[in-house]
Design a protein around this motif. Structure first.
Motif, mmCIF file in Angstrom:
data_model
loop_
_atom_site.group_PDB
_atom_site.id
_atom_site.type_symbol
_atom_site.label_atom_id
_atom_site.label_comp_id
_atom_site.label_asym_id
_atom_site.label_seq_id
_atom_site.Cartn_x
_atom_site.Cartn_y
_atom_site.Cartn_z
ATOM 1 N N ASP A 1 0.826 -1.212 0.000
ATOM 2 C CA ASP A 1 0.000 0.000 0.000
ATOM 3 C C ASP A 1 0.858 1.259 0.000
ATOM 4 O O ASP A 1 0.567 2.227 -0.700
ATOM 5 C CB ASP A 1 -0.936 0.015 1.215
ATOM 6 N N GLN A 2 1.923 1.241 0.781
ATOM 7 C CA GLN A 2 2.822 2.396 0.852
ATOM 8 C C GLN A 2 3.502 2.624 -0.504
ATOM 9 O O GLN A 2 3.593 3.758 -0.973
ATOM 10 C CB GLN A 2 3.866 2.178 1.941
ATOM 11 N N PHE A 3 3.952 1.558 -1.137
ATOM 12 C CA PHE A 3 4.595 1.676 -2.443
ATOM 13 C C PHE A 3 3.612 2.238 -3.463
ATOM 14 O O PHE A 3 3.937 3.156 -4.214
ATOM 15 C CB PHE A 3 5.127 0.312 -2.899
ATOM 16 N N GLN A 4 2.405 1.702 -3.482
ATOM 17 C CA GLN A 4 1.399 2.173 -4.429
ATOM 18 C C GLN A 4 1.072 3.643 -4.196
ATOM 19 O O GLN A 4 0.927 4.418 -5.137
ATOM 20 C CB GLN A 4 0.142 1.299 -4.332
ATOM 21 N N SER A 5 0.996 4.047 -2.953
ATOM 22 C CA SER A 5 0.724 5.444 -2.613
ATOM 23 C C SER A 5 1.882 6.344 -3.049
ATOM 24 O O SER A 5 1.668 7.446 -3.576
ATOM 25 C CB SER A 5 0.481 5.572 -1.108
ATOM 26 N N THR A 6 3.112 5.891 -2.843
ATOM 27 C CA THR A 6 4.285 6.668 -3.252
ATOM 28 C C THR A 6 4.303 6.859 -4.760
ATOM 29 O O THR A 6 4.548 7.968 -5.261
ATOM 30 C CB THR A 6 5.585 5.987 -2.777
ATOM 31 N N VAL A 7 4.022 5.784 -5.497
ATOM 32 C CA VAL A 7 3.977 5.880 -6.962
ATOM 33 C C VAL A 7 2.922 6.896 -7.384
ATOM 34 O O VAL A 7 3.164 7.736 -8.254
ATOM 35 C CB VAL A 7 3.711 4.498 -7.600
ATOM 36 N N LYS A 8 1.769 6.844 -6.736
ATOM 37 C CA LYS A 8 0.687 7.774 -7.072
ATOM 38 C C LYS A 8 1.129 9.221 -6.866
ATOM 39 O O LYS A 8 0.814 10.099 -7.670
ATOM 40 C CB LYS A 8 -0.544 7.469 -6.226
ATOM 41 N N SER A 9 1.875 9.475 -5.815
ATOM 42 C CA SER A 9 2.297 10.844 -5.530
ATOM 43 C C SER A 9 3.418 11.313 -6.454
ATOM 44 O O SER A 9 3.598 12.515 -6.645
ATOM 45 C CB SER A 9 2.737 10.971 -4.071
ATOM 46 N N LEU A 10 4.175 10.382 -7.034
ATOM 47 C CA LEU A 10 5.327 10.755 -7.845
ATOM 48 C C LEU A 10 5.069 10.743 -9.344
ATOM 49 O O LEU A 10 5.827 11.352 -10.101
ATOM 50 C CB LEU A 10 6.498 9.810 -7.542
#
Length: 130
Positions: free
Chosen positions: A6-15
Motif C-alpha cells: 500500500d505504501q509503495f502504491q501510494s508513493t507511486v501515485k504521488s510521484l
C-alpha cells in the motif's frame, strides 16, 4: 506485506507526473519489461556471470504432474554477480513502478491483487499451471 504494498502504491501515485495517461503507463510498462529482459540477457551475453543451458528435458512417460517440479528447471547455470544483480533489481523496480501506476489508474489495489493471486495459488497448488 500489505503495509509495504500500500505504501509503495501510494508513493507511486504521488510521484507519477509525466506518464499519467493510461497509454503512457501501458507503453512504459512494456518498455520496462523489455529492459528487465535485456538486463538478464546482458548478464549472460556481456558479463557472463551465468549462462543458459537450454535443451529439451526428457520427461519419462510415467511422470506425473508433481514430478515435473523435479524434472524441469530454469536452465540457468552459475550465479549473477553483484553488478548484474544491482542492474536487474533496478530494472525490476522500474517495472514495479509502472505496475503500481497501472493499478492506480485502474483503481485496483496491489495488495488485493497479491492476496487474490496468493489464495488462488494456495488453492490450486501445482495445478495452477501458470
Amino acid at each position: 506485506m500489505e503495509q509495504l504494498t500500500d505504501q509503495f502504491q501510494s508513493t507511486v501515485k504521488s510521484l507519477l507526473i509525466r506518464h499519467q495517461s493510461i497509454l503512457d503507463i501501458l507503453s512504459k510498462g512494456q518498455e520496462t519489461s523489455a529492459r528487465v529482459n535485456r538486463a538478464v540477457v546482458k548478464s549472460v551475453t556481456s558479463c557472463g556471470c551465468h549462462s543458459v543451458n537450454a535443451q529439451k528435458k526428457p520427461i519419462p512417460p510415467d511422470a506425473n504432474l508433481a514430478d515435473l517440479k523435479e524434472l524441469l528447471n530454469s536452465q540457468l547455470e552459475g550465479f549473477i554477480c553483484d553488478n548484474c544483480r544491482d542492474i536487474i533489481e533496478a530494472e525490476l523496480g522500474k517495472q514495479l513502478f509502472y505496475i503500481a501506476a497501472l493499478s492506480n489508474a485502474l483503481d485496483i489495489s496491489l495488495t488485493d491483487v497479491l492476496d487474490h493471486e496468493n489464495k488462488k495459488l494456495q488453492t490450486l497448488t501445482i495445478f495452477n499451471l501458470t
